[in-house]
Motif scaffolding. Structure first.
Motif, short mmCIF file in Angstrom:
data_model
loop_
_atom_site.label_atom_id
_atom_site.label_comp_id
_atom_site.label_asym_id
_atom_site.label_seq_id
_atom_site.Cartn_x
_atom_site.Cartn_y
_atom_site.Cartn_z
N ALA A 163 -63.30 59.60 -61.67
CA ALA A 163 -64.23 59.82 -60.56
C ALA A 163 -64.52 58.52 -59.82
O ALA A 163 -64.58 58.51 -58.58
CB ALA A 163 -65.52 60.45 -61.06
N LEU A 164 -64.69 57.43 -60.56
CA LEU A 164 -64.97 56.15 -59.90
C LEU A 164 -63.75 55.67 -59.12
O LEU A 164 -63.89 55.13 -58.02
CB LEU A 164 -65.40 55.09 -60.92
CG LEU A 164 -65.78 53.73 -60.32
CD1 LEU A 164 -66.94 53.86 -59.34
CD2 LEU A 164 -66.13 52.74 -61.44
N ALA A 165 -62.57 55.88 -59.67
CA ALA A 165 -61.35 55.48 -58.95
C ALA A 165 -61.25 56.22 -57.63
O ALA A 165 -60.94 55.62 -56.58
CB ALA A 165 -60.12 55.76 -59.80
N MET A 166 -61.50 57.52 -57.65
CA MET A 166 -61.38 58.31 -56.43
C MET A 166 -62.48 57.96 -55.43
O MET A 166 -62.25 57.96 -54.21
CB MET A 166 -61.41 59.80 -56.77
CG MET A 166 -60.21 60.24 -57.61
SD MET A 166 -58.62 59.81 -56.83
CE MET A 166 -57.66 59.33 -58.26
N LYS A 167 -63.68 57.64 -55.93
CA LYS A 167 -64.74 57.21 -55.03
C LYS A 167 -64.36 55.88 -54.38
O LYS A 167 -64.56 55.69 -53.17
CB LYS A 167 -66.06 57.06 -55.79
CG LYS A 167 -67.20 56.40 -54.98
CD LYS A 167 -67.47 57.07 -53.65
CE LYS A 167 -68.23 58.35 -53.75
NZ LYS A 167 -69.62 58.19 -54.15
N ALA A 168 -63.80 54.97 -55.16
CA ALA A 168 -63.38 53.69 -54.60
C ALA A 168 -62.35 53.88 -53.50
O ALA A 168 -62.42 53.26 -52.43
CB ALA A 168 -62.81 52.79 -55.70
N VAL A 169 -61.39 54.75 -53.74
CA VAL A 169 -60.37 55.04 -52.73
C VAL A 169 -61.03 55.63 -51.48
O VAL A 169 -60.69 55.25 -50.35
CB VAL A 169 -59.29 55.98 -53.30
CG1 VAL A 169 -58.37 56.50 -52.19
CG2 VAL A 169 -58.47 55.26 -54.37
N ASP A 170 -61.96 56.54 -51.68
CA ASP A 170 -62.67 57.14 -50.54
C ASP A 170 -63.43 56.08 -49.73
O ASP A 170 -63.56 56.21 -48.50
CB ASP A 170 -63.67 58.20 -51.02
CG ASP A 170 -62.99 59.48 -51.49
OD1 ASP A 170 -61.78 59.66 -51.18
OD2 ASP A 170 -63.64 60.28 -52.17
N LEU A 171 -63.91 55.04 -50.41
CA LEU A 171 -64.65 53.97 -49.75
C LEU A 171 -63.72 52.94 -49.10
O LEU A 171 -64.19 52.00 -48.47
CB LEU A 171 -65.57 53.27 -50.75
CG LEU A 171 -66.75 54.08 -51.28
CD1 LEU A 171 -67.47 53.31 -52.38
CD2 LEU A 171 -67.72 54.45 -50.17
N GLY A 172 -62.42 53.12 -49.26
CA GLY A 172 -61.46 52.20 -48.67
C GLY A 172 -61.05 51.06 -49.57
O GLY A 172 -60.39 50.12 -49.12
#
Length: 265
Positions: A163-172
């Motif tokens: 979940a944190l990896a995907m949030k980081a990707v979403d944040l650029g």
């Protein structure tokens, strides 16, 4: 030949005393054309900078590791910005949150983290984020700060939840993978790596720590990043050459202060 970049190592550490010439030569022989040696204490920044100044294909960062957030003198964003003006300084950090060891109080870590984020936002240099057992607060702080103004960065030595990896990707942001990717116990990390777009991935050693299989148990060094890259290529279903080309392109897209011509065979 596509050269690799070790985006995170600690060549100023005592583990490498008197050996940096040989280490750099072995890295080049293995196809690692550039390295970033990472700051963990502002009080010892001169040591990190000295390594970077000595070699054309080594750069450095300035920052305070979360372990040192209480013991280091309090440093604000302005001081980080000032130190980052040196042409060899190409990133801010490492910074972040470590709730596994908690060598510094959480409040001190969070304050330190936000100061580094401010410096990354103001300079445009990438933020190098260390996070361990702190996914919720890392997510919260990155999200809050990104809402105040965008900044570049990466989660280094990724060992957190999907979940944190995907949030980081979403944040650029980008994700950097270390030798942990090769460990037998790291199937969840491999599954996350499979899901992160290739254009957001980097590789690193975090040397002298976390030597990858088949070097596990030895002192890690930049030449060993080839083993992590080979595992990542397998996971992503691409050739090792394609993986090297992609992660190196990603590095230069994120670390915009590093001249491409510094990549040395």
């Amino acid at each position: 030949m596509n050269l690799l970049v070790d985006s995170h190592c600690h060549l100023d550490f005592k583990d490498f005393d008197g050996e940096t010439d040989a280490i750099v030569q072995r890295a080049g022989a293995a196809g690692v054309g550039l390295m970033v040696t990472i700051g963990t204490k502002v009080t010892e920044f001169d040591k990190v900078l000295a390594v970077a100044e000595r070699y054309d294909n080594i750069f450095c960062t300035v920052g305070i590791h979360p372990h040192e957030a209480e013991s280091e003198p309090e440093v604000d964003a302005a001081r980080l910005i000032e130190l980052s003006r040196h042409p060899k300084v190409v990133g801010i950090g490492e910074t972040g949150l470590d709730y596994y060891y908690e060598h510094s109080p959480r409040e001190a870590q969070q304050k330190n983290f936000r100061s580094h984020i401010w410096a990354a936002r103001e300079t445009g240099l990438p933020l190098i984020v260390h996070t361990r057992e702190a996914d919720a607060d890392t997510d919260r702080i990155l999200s809050e700060e990104m809402a105040e103004g965008a900044f570049p960065g990466l989660l280094h030595c990724f060992s957190s939840g999907r979940a944190l990896a995907m949030k980081a990707v979403d944040l650029g942001l980008y994700i950097s993978l270390s030798g942990i990717l090769t460990f037998k116990s790291a199937e969840d990390i491999r599954q996350t790596a499979a899901d992160v777009p290739l254009e957001r991935l980097l590789v690193e050693t975090d040397s002298p720590y976390l030597a990858p299989v088949p070097k596990r148990g030895k002192r890690n060094e930049p030449s060993f990043v080839v083993h992590t890259a080979a595992k990542l290529a397998e996971i992503k279903g691409v050739s090792e050459g394609e993986l090297a080309g992609a992660t190196t392109d990603n590095f230069f897209r994120l670390f915009t202060k590093v001249p491409r011509e510094a990549l040395a065979a």
